[in-house]
Design a protein around this motif. Structure first.
Motif, mmCIF file in Angstrom:
data_model
loop_
_atom_site.group_PDB
_atom_site.id
_atom_site.type_symbol
_atom_site.label_atom_id
_atom_site.label_comp_id
_atom_site.label_asym_id
_atom_site.label_seq_id
_atom_site.Cartn_x
_atom_site.Cartn_y
_atom_site.Cartn_z
ATOM 1 N N SER A 311 81.279 89.552 11.068
ATOM 2 C CA SER A 311 82.632 89.089 10.781
ATOM 3 C C SER A 311 82.581 87.592 10.531
ATOM 4 O O SER A 311 81.737 86.886 11.088
ATOM 5 N N THR A 312 83.496 87.098 9.703
ATOM 6 C CA THR A 312 83.442 85.691 9.330
ATOM 7 C C THR A 312 84.827 85.163 8.976
ATOM 8 O O THR A 312 85.706 85.924 8.549
ATOM 9 N N ALA A 313 84.982 83.853 9.148
ATOM 10 C CA ALA A 313 86.189 83.169 8.691
ATOM 11 C C ALA A 313 85.931 82.428 7.387
ATOM 12 O O ALA A 313 86.813 81.717 6.891
ATOM 13 N N LEU A 314 84.750 82.590 6.794
ATOM 14 C CA LEU A 314 84.435 81.925 5.535
ATOM 15 C C LEU A 314 85.366 82.398 4.422
ATOM 16 O O LEU A 314 85.734 83.580 4.362
ATOM 17 N N GLU A 315 85.715 81.480 3.531
ATOM 18 C CA GLU A 315 86.433 81.874 2.316
ATOM 19 C C GLU A 315 85.472 82.656 1.424
ATOM 20 O O GLU A 315 84.246 82.529 1.540
ATOM 21 N N LEU A 316 86.022 83.440 0.509
ATOM 22 C CA LEU A 316 85.192 84.346 -0.277
ATOM 23 C C LEU A 316 84.136 83.603 -1.093
ATOM 24 O O LEU A 316 82.979 84.042 -1.152
ATOM 25 N N ASP A 317 84.492 82.485 -1.720
ATOM 26 C CA ASP A 317 83.502 81.770 -2.524
ATOM 27 C C ASP A 317 82.389 81.197 -1.647
ATOM 28 O O ASP A 317 81.209 81.190 -2.041
ATOM 29 N N GLU A 318 82.739 80.737 -0.433
ATOM 30 C CA GLU A 318 81.721 80.242 0.501
ATOM 31 C C GLU A 318 80.812 81.383 0.951
ATOM 32 O O GLU A 318 79.592 81.215 1.082
ATOM 33 N N LEU A 319 81.422 82.529 1.192
ATOM 34 C CA LEU A 319 80.659 83.687 1.634
ATOM 35 C C LEU A 319 79.677 84.135 0.560
ATOM 36 O O LEU A 319 78.501 84.420 0.842
ATOM 37 N N ILE A 320 80.138 84.184 -0.689
ATOM 38 C CA ILE A 320 79.260 84.597 -1.783
ATOM 39 C C ILE A 320 78.093 83.619 -1.930
ATOM 40 O O ILE A 320 76.933 84.026 -2.119
ATOM 41 N N ALA A 321 78.377 82.333 -1.808
ATOM 42 C CA ALA A 321 77.308 81.333 -1.900
ATOM 43 C C ALA A 321 76.284 81.532 -0.779
ATOM 44 O O ALA A 321 75.065 81.446 -1.014
ATOM 45 N N LEU A 323 75.624 84.366 0.823
ATOM 46 C CA LEU A 323 74.889 85.602 0.582
ATOM 47 C C LEU A 323 73.840 85.432 -0.513
ATOM 48 O O LEU A 323 72.699 85.902 -0.384
ATOM 49 N N ARG A 324 74.203 84.749 -1.595
ATOM 50 C CA ARG A 324 73.246 84.541 -2.682
ATOM 51 C C ARG A 324 72.029 83.755 -2.201
ATOM 52 O O ARG A 324 70.887 84.083 -2.519
ATOM 53 N N ALA A 325 72.291 82.713 -1.413
ATOM 54 C CA ALA A 325 71.187 81.906 -0.896
ATOM 55 C C ALA A 325 70.328 82.704 0.078
ATOM 56 O O ALA A 325 69.090 82.605 0.065
ATOM 57 N N ALA A 326 70.975 83.510 0.917
ATOM 58 C CA ALA A 326 70.239 84.297 1.909
ATOM 59 C C ALA A 326 69.363 85.346 1.242
ATOM 60 O O ALA A 326 68.216 85.579 1.658
ATOM 61 N N ILE A 327 69.896 85.990 0.210
ATOM 62 C CA ILE A 327 69.117 86.999 -0.505
ATOM 63 C C ILE A 327 67.968 86.345 -1.256
ATOM 64 O O ILE A 327 66.812 86.810 -1.215
ATOM 65 N N ALA A 328 68.248 85.242 -1.936
ATOM 66 C CA ALA A 328 67.207 84.537 -2.682
ATOM 67 C C ALA A 328 66.101 84.049 -1.765
ATOM 68 O O ALA A 328 64.914 84.070 -2.131
ATOM 69 N N ALA A 329 66.459 83.608 -0.554
ATOM 70 C CA ALA A 329 65.463 83.101 0.383
ATOM 71 C C ALA A 329 64.449 84.181 0.749
ATOM 72 O O ALA A 329 63.276 83.883 0.980
ATOM 73 N N GLN A 330 64.894 85.437 0.775
ATOM 74 C CA GLN A 330 63.964 86.520 1.085
ATOM 75 C C GLN A 330 63.234 87.032 -0.157
ATOM 76 O O GLN A 330 62.049 87.358 -0.098
ATOM 77 N N LEU A 331 63.934 87.097 -1.271
ATOM 78 C CA LEU A 331 63.291 87.582 -2.495
ATOM 79 C C LEU A 331 62.251 86.593 -3.024
ATOM 80 O O LEU A 331 61.283 86.986 -3.657
ATOM 81 N N HIS A 332 62.493 85.314 -2.753
ATOM 82 C CA HIS A 332 61.598 84.273 -3.269
ATOM 83 C C HIS A 332 61.182 83.366 -2.121
ATOM 84 O O HIS A 332 61.309 82.148 -2.194
ATOM 85 N N ALA A 333 60.656 83.961 -1.069
ATOM 86 C CA ALA A 333 60.358 83.216 0.150
ATOM 87 C C ALA A 333 59.359 82.093 -0.079
ATOM 88 O O ALA A 333 59.359 81.093 0.646
ATOM 89 N N SER A 334 58.531 82.206 -1.104
ATOM 90 C CA SER A 334 57.499 81.195 -1.335
ATOM 91 C C SER A 334 57.951 80.098 -2.293
ATOM 92 O O SER A 334 57.203 79.171 -2.579
#
Length: 344
Positions: A311-321, A323-334
């Motif tokens: 659960s989060t109080a983040l606004e949607l645009d902050e949340l999307i940012a 999530l994108r960074a979190a996913i990228a960090a795992q897909l491109h960990a190196s």
């Protein structure tokens, strides 16, 4: 001591606790899903079969339960913790973190049995019977049923079967193994009406839910070549569809099925209770390239490698940012340009 031996010793201690204690209260996590409710009802029926005094606690904020789970007979459930909690053994089912249950007084039980299968369980109980390689918590309850020598009634079998098929995605997810199918076969032999269960779970869709699904699918967004597929439902969407919070159940599975998706996300604005206005975020990974439980834990949530939430109080645009960074960090960990995700 090996992990397997330690787990077996804990299992025996849990069985001993159940045999010796006479008064119980059962609880699960907030916004209970099929495994949470199936485990709750299955354990309740198990304790009743043993002649124990037991009550199921469901928080008022978690009512009404999703339409598909209303096959469960919850008329006897309590919505406030019993006053004699200090004399009861409290059993938490499918609850990876005690903070996922809002009734803090339940922590004051004489014993806390933590029965779960989440790999990131925080081991908050006085006894922690956590089996990460189990397909679902219902499977853990089923195993305890065998240890206690109880033959399942048709109602108990149905409850555990619901937990099994919902948490394995109808036997499609990677947590499905031979033991899951053995469990299913035994429960069917005990009296589960398979077509009837599937009809309740996956058919008889209320018109309000259909309208909500249409609104969600009409505003799907995809980012980073489709790696992130996300839909967000606002309080206004629920009002327009005349839908309950619980009727968003299942939408994320349709997002997960979109070709090219690595992580599917459903965001819904909570419309009732103390957290009204916050957003509930459900995450599903399509393979092992992304561990969504890591993403959820970064925001105070948790779950499985392929299914998690927070659960989060983040606004949607902050949340999307985020999530994108979190996913990228795992897909491109190196890749140095992608920093690990942090709490915003």
């Amino acid at each position: 001591m090996s992990e397997d031996l330690d787990r077996e010793l804990t299992r025996e201690r849990v069985l001993e606790r159940i045999r010796e204690d006479s008064r119980f209260v059962l609880a699960t996590h907030e916004h209970p899903d099929g495994d949470a409710l199936g485990s709750l009802v299955g354990m309740q029926d198990l304790l009743i079969a043993l002649g124990k005094e037991s009550e199921m606690f469901i928080a008022p904020d978690d009512l009404p339960i999703p339409n598909e789970y209303r096959m469960f007979k919850l008329d006897g459930a309590i919505h406030a913790p019993p006053t004699d909690i200090a004399q009861r053994t409290v059993v938490f089912l499918d609850c990876g973190n005690i903070d996922r249950n809002s009734a803090r007084v339940l922590r004051d039980g004489a014993h806390l049995l933590n029965i779960d299968h989440h790999h990131d369980n925080t081991h908050f109980g006085t006894l922690n019977h956590v089996v990460p390689d189990a397909s679902c918590t219902a499977e853990v309850v089923w195993d305890l049923m065998h240890g206690l020598g109880v033959t399942p009634t048709p109602a108990m079998a149905q409850a555990l079967y619901v937990g099994l098929i919902t948490d394995t995605g109808r036997f499609m997810y990677e947590n499905t193994g031979p033991r899951a199918h053995q469990m299913a076969a035994e429960l069917i032999e005990a009296g589960v009406d398979v077509p009837e269960v599937y009809r309740h779970l996956y058919e008889e869709v209320p018109p309000a839910k259909l309208a909500l699904v249409a609104l969600a699918l009409g505003q799907v967004q995809r980012f980073d070549a489709g790696a992130l597929t996300i839909a967000a439902l606002s309080a206004e969407d629920f009002e327009a569809a005349e839908a309950e919070d619980s009727q968003s159940e299942g939408i994320i599975d349709q997002l997960r099925a979109v070709q090219g998706t690595k992580v599917a996300v459903l965001v819904r604005e909570l419309t009732a209770g103390e957290r009204k206005g916050q957003r509930k975020v459900s995450l599903r990974a399509t393979d092992d390239d992304v561990d969504v439980s890591v993403i959820a834990r970064a925001q105070g949530g948790g779950g499985h490698r392929r299914a998690a939430g927070f659960s989060t109080a983040l606004e949607l645009d902050e949340l999307i940012a985020f999530l994108r960074a979190a996913i990228a960090a795992q897909l491109h960990a190196s890749t140095a340009e992608h920093e690990p995700a942090t709490v915003a």
